[in-house]
Design an enzyme around this catalytic site. Sequence first.
Site, PDB file in Angstrom:
ATOM      1  N   GLU A  10     -44.853 -15.472   6.072  1.00  0.00           N
ATOM      2  CA  GLU A  10     -45.642 -16.219   6.519  1.00  0.00           C
ATOM      3  C   GLU A  10     -45.560 -15.747   8.431  1.00  0.00           C
ATOM      4  OE1 GLU A  10     -47.955 -18.163   6.244  1.00  0.00           O
ATOM      5  OE2 GLU A  10     -47.449 -19.299   4.155  1.00  0.00           O
ATOM      6  N   HIS A  49     -40.515 -23.650   7.970  1.00  0.00           N
ATOM      7  CA  HIS A  49     -40.675 -24.220   6.488  1.00  0.00           C
ATOM      8  C   HIS A  49     -40.469 -24.089   5.192  1.00  0.00           C
ATOM      9  CE1 HIS A  49     -44.297 -24.287   4.147  1.00  0.00           C
ATOM     10  NE2 HIS A  49     -43.720 -23.309   3.662  1.00  0.00           N
ATOM     11  N   HIS A  67     -40.835 -27.163   1.804  1.00  0.00           N
ATOM     12  CA  HIS A  67     -41.701 -27.630   0.766  1.00  0.00           C
ATOM     13  C   HIS A  67     -40.857 -29.224  -0.050  1.00  0.00           C
ATOM     14  CE1 HIS A  67     -42.295 -23.129  -0.482  1.00  0.00           C
ATOM     15  NE2 HIS A  67     -42.882 -23.552   0.213  1.00  0.00           N
ATOM     16  N   HIS A 115     -48.335 -28.202  -0.098  1.00  0.00           N
ATOM     17  CA  HIS A 115     -47.526 -27.404  -0.016  1.00  0.00           C
ATOM     18  C   HIS A 115     -46.280 -27.481   0.627  1.00  0.00           C
ATOM     19  CE1 HIS A 115     -47.520 -22.230   0.873  1.00  0.00           C
ATOM     20  NE2 HIS A 115     -46.403 -22.841   1.606  1.00  0.00           N
ATOM     21  N   GLU A 128     -36.846 -45.967  12.591  1.00  0.00           N
ATOM     22  CA  GLU A 128     -36.957 -44.066  13.493  1.00  0.00           C
ATOM     23  C   GLU A 128     -38.053 -43.770  13.305  1.00  0.00           C
ATOM     24  OE1 GLU A 128     -33.607 -42.119   9.881  1.00  0.00           O
ATOM     25  OE2 GLU A 128     -33.339 -41.507  12.089  1.00  0.00           O
TER      26      GLU A 128
HETATM   27  O1  2HA Z   1     -42.390 -16.985   1.230  1.00  0.00           O
HETATM   28  O2  2HA Z   1     -42.885 -20.680   1.340  1.00  0.00           O
HETATM   29  O3  2HA Z   1     -45.468 -20.482   2.427  1.00  0.00           O
HETATM   30  C1  2HA Z   1     -42.433 -18.478   0.593  1.00  0.00           C
HETATM   31  C2  2HA Z   1     -43.643 -19.409   0.777  1.00  0.00           C
HETATM   32  C3  2HA Z   1     -45.260 -18.912   1.046  1.00  0.00           C
HETATM   33 ZN    ZN Z   2     -44.524 -22.472   1.692  1.00  0.00          ZN
END
Ligand code: 2HA
Ligand code: ZN
Length: 263
Positions: free
Chosen positions: A109, A132, A134, A203, A162
């Site tokens: 990414e 990033h 999850h 995702h 908040e």
């Molecule tokens: O790198 O989360 O979106 C692993 C991820 C890809």
């Molecule tokens: Zn990811």
Amino acid sequence: MNTIQDVIQIIDLLYKHNWDERNGGNLSYLLSEEEVKDICDIHHPLRTFSYSFDMKELIGKYILITGTGKYFKNCLKDPKNNLGILRVEDAHTLSLLWGYEDGGSPTSEAPTHLKCHIERLKVDPLHRLVIHCHPTNIICMTHIHSLDSNRFTETLWKMQTESIVVFPEGIAVLPWMLCGGEEIGDATAAHMKDYRSVVWAQHGIFCTGKTLDEVFGLIETIEKAAEIYMKICDKKIIQSIKNEELIQLATAFKVEYRKGIID
Ligand code: 2HA
Ligand code: ZN
């Protein structure tokens, strides 16, 4: 090494929150030359990585980027294999100054991260960080809630007091798209012109900001709102935060909230 230690601590916390299973998630952090000089020799690049998109706005900048296929779980015990420090040499080249010692390379990414840095720096010169990850409840919510950015934001604002104070500009939401690709990277970066947070349906989320605390706090607050939503969405709601109460909050905390959502 202090800066690296701070980053590793956040990576470890993200893992412990269960937001970065296996090799899930990635992080990139702009470093000053002084910070990099404390860690490694900036005059002897080890390897280079080429990208087809144009990153001329970042030339000369130093960036710590998590490695592709690497596990957040392992960064604390083995930072030199799991992280890399790079410099943007020209519009298409990054050079490695430290890390990826087992022959690794930047996260898949990385183009999305670099494009997000370019857009955020245009609106916030103090911007430094892209994370990033999850988060479970944010992902859950994208299975059962409208993906319209304004409706998604309105729901998150109304879950807890908040929310509107922490993310007054709201949250952008992208439909499911192929990760690691150019299209999702461009779409994410385009939203970064007016949001710090972009949700990827089914995702995860991309969050940006000036400091490790700010971005971690942003993720925590969005995820907490999503958790509350997931706990109550199938219950009979008998009272909630009203639009005029959100406006009252924004006024009291002096934040500019995105218009067109609750007014
Ligand atoms: O790198 O989360 O979106 C692993 C991820 C890809
Ligand atoms: Zn990811």
